[in-house]
Design a protein around this motif. Structure first.
Motif, PDB file in Angstrom:
ATOM      1  N   UNK A 414      98.571 -18.531 108.710  1.00  0.00           N
ATOM      2  CA  UNK A 414      99.155 -19.869 108.726  1.00  0.00           C
ATOM      3  C   UNK A 414      98.603 -20.676 109.902  1.00  0.00           C
ATOM      4  N   UNK A 415      98.356 -21.949 109.655  1.00  0.00           N
ATOM      5  CA  UNK A 415      97.917 -22.844 110.730  1.00  0.00           C
ATOM      6  C   UNK A 415      99.133 -23.379 111.482  1.00  0.00           C
ATOM      7  N   UNK A 416      99.011 -23.453 112.788  1.00  0.00           N
ATOM      8  CA  UNK A 416     100.093 -24.007 113.616  1.00  0.00           C
ATOM      9  C   UNK A 416      99.508 -24.564 114.895  1.00  0.00           C
ATOM     10  N   UNK A 417     100.343 -25.297 115.651  1.00  0.00           N
ATOM     11  CA  UNK A 417      99.920 -25.806 116.954  1.00  0.00           C
ATOM     12  C   UNK A 417      99.866 -24.667 117.958  1.00  0.00           C
ATOM     13  N   UNK A 418      98.823 -24.679 118.779  1.00  0.00           N
ATOM     14  CA  UNK A 418      98.672 -23.638 119.789  1.00  0.00           C
ATOM     15  C   UNK A 418      99.635 -23.888 120.951  1.00  0.00           C
TER      16      UNK A 418
END
Length: 444
Positions: A414-418
């Motif tokens: 899943x893509x998310x904010x670092x």
């Protein structure tokens, strides 16, 4: 009534004398396409082509539509052209061909409700001498797309646009304008031809010395070295002035000037971009530095005429644990400082960059990425140390976003904010100004 006839005859005679005095090339436009479906207004297309030839100031357009051989069998084309040329004193022919419209229908994806129709029309100009020999051809394709529910395609408008483009291209590709003149003192050179002869502001010419026999002195050898690129900077009816873009002309030399397409310049530069950074959480020592330099390689292509200037640049930058790639587009002006060697270029535009940095956590992807966009303004000084090679140096100012929101992919895909603790640079703020220097190459 008799007086009117006499006046008409005198005017006709006067116009013939003017045409002979100007010694313009006589050209006839002949449509050769079959339009049984009446998609186009053939006389209007013919007139559009003739208007461009007339406005160029280089041609005397002849209407051959009343000649008995105007329409005929394509197999007898060469014989027909020779006959028309002999009877009407024609030097050149343009045979205008417009294709039937071609339509492609796209239904998009399976769940799309939209149907798109793409209509195309091919316009071809074939150019012949009075002897029926083919000089060359120019072809353009015009497209028009619309949704199924929108109004019908204006085929006439598409064809008209294509005809104008074909004739405009032919002026450079088939009939480049050529004249000779004697070089006066520069760097701005007077030219004894003006708008009445087809020489207009903004035109660019390749200039080369004409040989006048075997050189018998060092001065004659110097004159033979005259060559360069000349741009018309202003023009009235009977005269004009040109400024060198590249090369050198020796005073007193007789030169030939042949119309040229717009010269361009390529530049490969090294740029330094001071950068303020916010380190990720928990970093110490060298990894916690807040001021770094981004080293960038820039590859630029731009126009090289005096006045309006367009350019595009590919950017590639690196910092420790981070890289970037981007584009910059600008519009501005190129100003002669000491032509042709020294020029000043000003531009404004935009810049978009994609940034990629290493990450510190094993549970996320090895790199984090983000994008920035900015408005730009640039100043560059260009110096040619030969007819084609040179150096440039300058500065670019930026006003735009910083890199403060990074995207990573976690172990589940899943893509998310670092998070700041997962990055080496939580935020990157490019300096307002960067500086560059590099090599240039002019092509024409």
């Amino acid at each position: 009534m008799t007086g009117r006839i006499i006046v008409a005859v005198l005017l006709s005679f006067a116009f013939q004398l003017m045409a002979e005095e100007n010694n313009l090339t006589r050209i006839a436009v002949i449509p050769v396409f079959d339009d049984a479906m009446e998609n186009y207004d053939t006389p209007e297309l013919k007139t559009a082509a003739e208007d461009v030839f007339i406005q160029s100031g280089r041609f005397d357009v002849v209407d051959a539509s009343t000649h008995a051989e105007y329409l005929g069998d394509p197999d007898d084309q060469n014989i027909r052209l020779r006959t028309i040329a002999a009877d009407l004193n024609i030097d050149m022919f343009m045979l205008l061909d417009v294709s039937l419209p071609s339509m492609e229908v796209s239904h998009g994806t399976a769940d799309s409700l939209f149907v798109t129709r793409n209509t195309s029309v091919d316009i071809t100009g074939r150019f012949y001498t009075s002897e029926g020999s083919l000089l060359g051809s120019v072809r353009e394709r015009k497209f028009s797309g619309s949704l199924l529910s929108s109004t019908s395609i204006d085929l006439e408008s598409l064809a008209l646009q294509g005809v104008v483009l074909v004739v405009q291209r032919s002026l450079n590709e088939i009939f480049p304008y050529e004249f000779t003149f004697i070089v006066a003192e520069g760097p701005v050179f007077p030219i004894p031809l003006g708008a009445d002869s087809g020489v207009k502001k903004g035109m660019v010419f390749s200039v080369l010395a004409l040989s006048q026999g075997i050189p018998r002195s060092s001065e004659e050898y110097r004159r033979l070295s005259s060559h360069g690129i000349l741009q018309i900077i202003d023009s009235d009816n009977n005269s004009s002035r040109g400024r060198l873009i590249a090369g050198g002309l020796v005073e007193g030399t007789r030169v030939a000037a042949v119309e040229n397409s717009t010269p361009g310049i390529l530049a490969l530069s090294y740029a330094v971009l001071p950068t303020e950074v916010v380190p990720g959480d928990g970093l110490t020592g060298e990894e916690a530095e807040t001021s770094l330099l981004m080293n960038q390689a820039e590859f630029t292509g731009g126009t090289c005429k005096w006045g309006l200037s367009l350019s595009g640049t590919l950017l590639s930058g690196v910092m420790p644990r981070m890289s970037s790639i981007g584009i910059r587009g600008e519009i501005g002006t190129r100003i002669p400082v000491s032509s042709p060697d020294l020029a000043f270029r000003l531009g404004v535009g935009f810049e978009a960059c994609y940034l990629n940095q290493n990450t510190r956590a094993d549970t996320i992807s090895a790199s984090a990425n983000t994008a920035t966009i900015a408005g730009t303004g640039s100043m560059n000084l260009e110096w040619l140390f030969s007819s084609r090679f040179g150096i440039q140096m300058g500065a670019v100012g930026r006003l735009g976003s910083s890199a403060d929101s990074w995207t990573v992919t976690d172990w589940r895909g899943y893509n998310r904010d670092a998070l700041p603790g997962e990055l080496y640079y939580a935020e990157i703020k490019p300096s307002v100004v960067s500086y560059s220097a590099g090599l240039t190459y002019m092509f024409y």
